[in-house]
Design a protein around this motif. Structure first.
Motif, short mmCIF file in Angstrom:
data_model
loop_
_atom_site.label_atom_id
_atom_site.label_comp_id
_atom_site.label_asym_id
_atom_site.label_seq_id
_atom_site.Cartn_x
_atom_site.Cartn_y
_atom_site.Cartn_z
N THR A 68 0.83 -1.21 0.00
CA THR A 68 0.00 0.00 0.00
C THR A 68 0.87 1.25 0.00
N VAL A 69 1.92 1.24 0.81
CA VAL A 69 2.81 2.41 0.88
C VAL A 69 3.49 2.64 -0.47
N ASN A 70 3.92 1.57 -1.12
CA ASN A 70 4.55 1.71 -2.43
C ASN A 70 3.58 2.25 -3.47
N ARG A 71 2.32 1.85 -3.36
CA ARG A 71 1.32 2.37 -4.30
C ARG A 71 1.15 3.88 -4.11
N LYS A 72 1.12 4.30 -2.86
CA LYS A 72 0.98 5.74 -2.58
C LYS A 72 2.23 6.51 -3.03
N LEU A 73 3.40 5.89 -2.86
CA LEU A 73 4.64 6.50 -3.34
C LEU A 73 4.60 6.64 -4.87
N SER A 74 4.06 5.64 -5.53
CA SER A 74 3.92 5.69 -6.99
C SER A 74 3.05 6.87 -7.42
N THR A 75 1.99 7.14 -6.66
CA THR A 75 1.14 8.29 -6.93
C THR A 75 1.93 9.59 -6.81
N LEU A 76 2.73 9.70 -5.75
CA LEU A 76 3.53 10.91 -5.54
C LEU A 76 4.59 11.07 -6.64
N ARG A 77 5.18 9.96 -7.07
CA ARG A 77 6.15 10.03 -8.17
C ARG A 77 5.49 10.60 -9.43
N ALA A 78 4.29 10.10 -9.74
CA ALA A 78 3.58 10.58 -10.93
C ALA A 78 3.25 12.07 -10.80
N PHE A 79 2.85 12.49 -9.60
CA PHE A 79 2.49 13.88 -9.36
C PHE A 79 3.69 14.81 -9.55
N PHE A 80 4.83 14.46 -8.96
CA PHE A 80 5.99 15.35 -9.06
C PHE A 80 6.64 15.30 -10.44
N ARG A 81 6.53 14.17 -11.15
CA ARG A 81 6.99 14.14 -12.54
C ARG A 81 6.15 15.09 -13.39
N PHE A 82 4.85 15.08 -13.13
CA PHE A 82 3.92 15.96 -13.84
C PHE A 82 4.30 17.43 -13.59
N LEU A 83 4.57 17.79 -12.33
CA LEU A 83 4.92 19.17 -11.99
C LEU A 83 6.28 19.56 -12.59
N ALA A 84 7.22 18.62 -12.60
CA ALA A 84 8.56 18.91 -13.14
C ALA A 84 8.48 19.20 -14.63
N ARG A 85 7.65 18.44 -15.35
CA ARG A 85 7.50 18.67 -16.79
C ARG A 85 6.90 20.04 -17.07
N ARG A 86 6.05 20.50 -16.15
CA ARG A 86 5.41 21.81 -16.32
C ARG A 86 6.25 22.95 -15.74
N GLY A 87 7.41 22.61 -15.18
CA GLY A 87 8.28 23.62 -14.63
C GLY A 87 7.82 24.20 -13.31
N GLN A 88 6.93 23.48 -12.61
CA GLN A 88 6.39 23.99 -11.34
C GLN A 88 7.24 23.60 -10.14
#
Length: 300
Positions: A68-88
């Protein structure tokens, strides 16, 4: 923490299902609340790898499993990758974070002989619901379809003449899965029973009142019948999907073919069934090979 743009990206560009979107939303809201309560941080560019590690420790301390913790970490990875691509954000804080190790667990499968008993010896009630229950079990095992895909099946998705189902899977990807002549006949018989109801939906599987099947009902049907023939820990629809794939692998089906039938995006997801097959072969060897018993005794 504003996650609206991220969720819209997942829904409209990645085409995630409603269930997956709901899980991502819950994960992000949980992380946002943790940040606010413990650090007073809310903006994404304030988040560091230490915040994320603390969040994981907190989750584990509350009894969440490593999976469960790894799944939540995967969510956070996707979120911060998304922000990094947008320069946020200039730095992705998840890059310095490693998830907790999870024990490797092979997917549970119902034995072939147990399923033979289910379909050959168990009495299904007469009438619509008995016909529906049997067909639901048959379709799950014969096609490896996921529960959500099964519930989403429409009458129009069944081509009895061609002998296949049109299945709409994850990411709205479609695949054709063959069905036997015997199963096609069962579908036809079920459709005749179904005509006795006033269907309120074009979906194939209905409740006793003619409405669309819902997840809990599908799970309860499968669990009720599997419990008659098996003592497996896993009794839901996914156990039949695992059984479908495992039995194909045990009987020599190519891994790429199993991958296509299951609707897996990559072969890595399918390779678990080769491990299942090896485990089963070892079990057969221990039971049947003349040298197995003496070797066992030698190692004791």
């Amino acid at each position: 923490m504003d996650i609206t743009a991220f969720l819209q990206y997942l829904e409209f560009e990645k085409r995630f299902s409603e269930n997956t979107l709901a899980a991502y939303t819950k994960d992000m809201e949980q992380f946002s609340l943790f940040l606010s309560e413990h650090y007073g941080a809310e903006a994404p560019d304030q988040v560091t790898h230490r915040h994320i590690r603390a969040f994981m420790v907190d989750l584990l301390g509350k009894g969440n499993s490593p999976k469960t913790v790894n799944r939540k970490l995967s969510t956070l990875r996707a979120f911060f990758r998304f922000l990094a691509r947008r320069g946020q954000v200039s730095i992705d804080p998840t890059l310095k974070v490693t998830g907790p190790k999870t024990p490797k667990r092979l997917p549970g499968a119902i034995r072939q002989e147990e399923l033979e008993r289910l379909f050959g010896e168990v009495d299904f009630p007469s009438g619509f619901e008995g016909s529906r229950d049997r067909l639901l079990l048959e379709v799950l095992y014969a096609t490896g379809i996921r529960r959500a895909e099964l519930i989403g099946l429409k009458v129009a998705d069944v081509d009895l003449a061609a002998g296949h189902l049109l299945i709409r899977g994850k990411g709205r990807k479609e695949r054709l899965v063959p069905i036997s002549r015997q199963l096609a006949d069962q579908v036809q018989a079920y459709l005749s029973e179904r005509e006795g109801l006033p269907p309120m939906t074009a979906h194939l599987f209905l409740t006793g009142k003619g409405k669309e099947m819902y997840p809990k009902l599908a799970y309860n049907i499968v669990k009720r019948y599997l419990s008659l023939v098996s003592s497996s820990e896993q009794m839901g629809p996914h156990a039949l999907r695992h059984s479908f794939a495992t039995h194909l692998a045990e009987n020599g089906a190519e891994l790429n073919a199993i991958k296509e039938l299951l609707g897996h995006a990559s072969l890595a997801s399918t390779q678990i069934y080769t491990h299942n097959t090896i485990a089963r072969l070892k079990e057969v060897y221990q039971q049947a090979h003349p040298k197995a018993e003496s070797e066992d005794m030698h190692h004791k």
